[in-house]
Scaffold this active site. Structure first.
Site, PDB file in Angstrom:
ATOM      1  N   ILE A  15      35.907 -10.148  14.485  1.00  0.00           N
ATOM      2  CA  ILE A  15      35.020 -10.977  15.294  1.00  0.00           C
ATOM      3  C   ILE A  15      35.321 -12.453  15.091  1.00  0.00           C
ATOM      4  CG2 ILE A  15      32.568 -11.626  15.508  1.00  0.00           C
ATOM      5  CD1 ILE A  15      32.091  -8.537  14.711  1.00  0.00           C
ATOM      6  N   ASP A  16      35.656 -12.838  13.869  1.00  0.00           N
ATOM      7  CA  ASP A  16      35.939 -14.232  13.546  1.00  0.00           C
ATOM      8  C   ASP A  16      37.186 -14.718  14.280  1.00  0.00           C
ATOM      9  OD1 ASP A  16      35.029 -16.479  12.267  1.00  0.00           O
ATOM     10  OD2 ASP A  16      35.824 -15.965  10.306  1.00  0.00           O
ATOM     11  N   ASP A  17      38.276 -13.961  14.178  1.00  0.00           N
ATOM     12  CA  ASP A  17      39.497 -14.349  14.875  1.00  0.00           C
ATOM     13  C   ASP A  17      39.284 -14.409  16.377  1.00  0.00           C
ATOM     14  OD1 ASP A  17      42.351 -14.507  13.447  1.00  0.00           O
ATOM     15  OD2 ASP A  17      41.028 -13.280  12.232  1.00  0.00           O
ATOM     16  N   HIS A  71      30.790 -19.321  13.972  1.00  0.00           N
ATOM     17  CA  HIS A  71      31.947 -19.399  14.853  1.00  0.00           C
ATOM     18  C   HIS A  71      31.688 -18.705  16.185  1.00  0.00           C
ATOM     19  CE1 HIS A  71      34.590 -19.883  11.014  1.00  0.00           C
ATOM     20  NE2 HIS A  71      34.078 -21.030  11.414  1.00  0.00           N
TER      21      HIS A  71
END
Length: 670
Positions: free
Chosen positions: A402-404, A478
């Site tokens: 999810i972050d990327d 993010h």
């Protein structure tokens, strides 16, 4: 200076800085702006020069010597040692030894028992003698800490492979776990994906209990060689620890009577699960530990080293090796090209590089090609959700994160791509997937939704770090920032994320950092997100964060936080100044409207003063987090991208800064 479209250098592709405040009464701000601009231009040149011709960036990912020690142990177990590799690995391991004979797990950190045991054994395999002075110091310290018996479970598993430890003295991990449906506690999908990929092959190893002939004894690492595993008291039966200790004893009894046919079926199911998740490059999940244990497990089931699965797996492990100029060989636990590329793209764009610069277009093309459009393990809990995310590594289609995905979307939005429809479609798929991965509490974890079972961390086996993937403030920040940039600040799901972030703020004003060190990272991730989502800069939560960041700024003008902040309160917000952590603090302060304050100017001045002649920064300190405290990371590109992003936003402003504040309806304090 940046490179122009024809590859020459010049300022033509830099955006103009906003006009100075006409009320500015001193030249200090103008001087600082010039200093910052010059530092940013030098950094841009350096970063552009590091891009691969395919469009990606990747810095080394340094962890600790257990990666290198276990690589040698694997080669010993499989009988595939070669003198050059052993010599190079030993050179690296020796070079990391501290003066007292120990090894630690992060720069300037305290000695670590398991790392010291594994490094010692690896050097014995490489030919170092137990009566060598550096080995005597190491063994003496290990005994002072209680010997091998006090090391972590994973260390003792490696030793059990050679008979240096008894399998009966290790926690049991039955392969029958593969039969647990997803609604039963302790099924494999209750574990975070990194733990899941490691535990499945280890169930085979635990069932097979192999022992290879030991080339030497390790009596010098026991406090009493005649009793290497002194008995320990069992926790009270009414406690969770007591419950799981007694469960482990029951599983040891089951190991002796497990029906052979059932066990064989369970191991074959585990093998099928492993093979289905092998990536095109031969690795598993793009990370070294699952690959190592998968190779061992399949070998124990009869897969010879020439089998295509095994051959590809071993070749993938070789690609984790970084050969240094001095002949040392370091093993990366993972490689981070997608993460590094999206962060580098953001940094360059925010530092004034033209959105259609060839380097940014190449980076966008490469990132677009890395989109994952097939279901992975996340689909076990989200079967109706369409795929559309990005992973961290070169090859990892089973575990997009999810972050990327959020940061790739933010990076792609900064590029003027010749095929905007392709970019829009990819981002839309990523946004949809991220929204679908929101946990029930309104926040986001890294790889799975609602991966919050309290049981996996309590297993006696799981003493190697975090094994579940609950939502975190940095990832949620993010995602919220990305959703706001995509025009979804008013979306109820975004607002739930904002509410969760506001509720998670510490009393100090900071946010905990799960994937970076630590409260500086968390705060640097959350404040820009809240501002992007419409929270006004005067909001109490923002002001508390600003006050906290100013209170922990170092006397030299930078910011730093030691990894010990995960365990010791006195370290929170404190440590030697580092480029990446100074960048994070500045990103939060700049987002909060602090651009013309003395605190920001001192931070910018520190970055400019510590920049090296080639436009880069040096950062020996570890500022990345794998598992809080237990596994620390030095991302070698962090020291370049985050200072540059901060300098760029100081000079040019945030390219996606919101012009209005939403404020109302955002929950606590709104």
């Amino acid at each position: 200076m940046t490179a122009t479209t024809d590859g020459s250098t010049g300022a033509a592709n830099l955006r103009a800085a906003p006009a100075s405040d006409p009320t500015e009464s001193t030249s200090a701000a103008h001087d600082m702006m010039a200093v910052a601009r010059h530092a940013a231009e030098r950094s841009v040149e350096h970063l552009l020069g590091r891009q691969d011709e395919q469009g990606w960036w990747k810095g080394d990912l340094a962890t600790n010597v257990t990666m290198d020690a276990e690589d040698l142990l694997l080669r010993q177990f499989l009988g595939i040692q070669d003198p050059e590799t052993v010599k190079a690995a030993a050179r690296f391991i020796r070079g990391e030894q501290l003066g007292d004979g120990t090894w630690n797990t992060f720069y300037e950190g305290p000695p670590d028992l398991s790392a010291t045991v594994e490094a010692y054994v690896a050097l014995r395999l490489a030919g170092d003698r137990p009566d060598d002075p550096h080995m005597i110091r190491a063994a003496g310290w290990v005994r002072e800490q209680g010997g091998i018996a006090e090391s972590r479970v994973f260390t003792r598993i490696w030793l059990a492979l050679f008979g240096w430890w008894k399998w009966d003295d290790l926690p049991e991990l039955p392969p029958e776990l593969m039969f647990f449906p997803k609604w039963v506690p302790l099924n494999i999908y209750d574990f975070g994906c990194w733990a899941r990929q490691t535990i499945v092959p280890l169930t085979i190893v635990s069932a097979k209990r192999p022992v290879r002939p030991a080339p030497f004894a390790l009596d010098e690492l026991h406090t009493d060689p005649s009793c290497p595993n002194p008995p320990k008291p069992t926790a009270p039966a009414a406690s969770w620890d007591g419950v799981f200790q007694r469960l482990d004893k029951a599983l040891h009894l089951y190991h002796k009577v497990a029906p052979r046919r059932l066990r064989r079926i369970a191991m074959n199911e585990a093998a099928r699960w492993i093979i289905e998740r092998q990536e095109n490059d031969g690795c598993w999940g793009g990370i070294q530990p699952p690959a190592v244990y998968s190779v061992i497990a399949l070998h124990l089931l009869g897969y010879d080293l020439d089998h295509p699965v095994m051959r590809a797996g071993l070749e993938s492990l070789d690609r984790f090796a970084v050969w240094r100029e001095d002949g040392a060989r370091m093993i990366e636990a993972c490689q981070s090209p997608v993460w590094d590329t999206c962060l580098a793209t953001i940094a360059l764009a925010d530092a004034g590089v033209s959105p259609d610069h060839p380097a940014l277009v190449r980076a966008a093309d490469w990132m677009l090609g890395e989109e994952i459009v097939r279901p992975g393990d996340w689909a076990v809990r989200k079967p109706e959700l369409a795929p559309g995310g990005w992973a961290f590594e070169f090859h990892n289609v089973n575990y997009p994160d999810i972050d990327d995905t959020a940061e790739v979307a933010l990076a792609l939005r900064r590029v003027r791509h010749p095929d905007p429809a392709r970019v829009d479609a990819a981002i839309e798929r990523g946004v949809r997937w991220n929204l679908g991965m929101q946990s029930r509490n309104g926040a986001w974890g890294a790889f799975d939704a609602d991966n919050t079972s309290p049981f996996p961390n309590r297993l006696p086996f799981c003493d190697f770090g975090e094994v579940i993937d609950p939502p975190s403030a940095d990832v949620t920040g993010h995602v919220v920032e990305m959703l706001a940039v995509e025009g979804r600040a008013h979306d109820p799901r975004t607002r739930r994320g904002v509410e969760w972030l506001l509720a998670e703020q510490e009393a100090s004003g900071a946010w905990f950092g799960r994937w970076g060190v630590n409260y500086i990272y968390g705060t640097g991730s959350v404040v820009p997100a809240l501002i992007a989502a419409g929270l006004p800069a005067p909001h109490p939560a923002v002001r508390r964060a600003v006050d906290w960041l100013k209170s922990v700024q170092n006397d030299d003008g930078g910011w730093g936080e030691d990894l010990r902040s995960y365990r010791e309160e006195k370290w929170i917000g404190h440590g030697s100044s580092t480029p990446s952590q100074t960048g994070w603090a500045l990103l939060a302060l700049l987002a909060a409207g602090e651009r013309e304050t003395r605190s920001v100017e001192r931070g910018v001045a520190w970055l400019a003063a510590t920049q090296q002649a080639d436009g880069s920064w040096d950062e020996p300190h570890f500022t990345g987090t794998g598992f809080p405290w237990d596994f620390s990371i030095n991302y070698h590109l962090y020291r370049q991208v985050f200072p540059l992003t901060a300098l760029g936003r100081y000079v040019y402003g945030d390219p996606f800064a919101t012009a209005s504040a939403i404020g109302a309806g955002t929950g606590k304090g709104a």
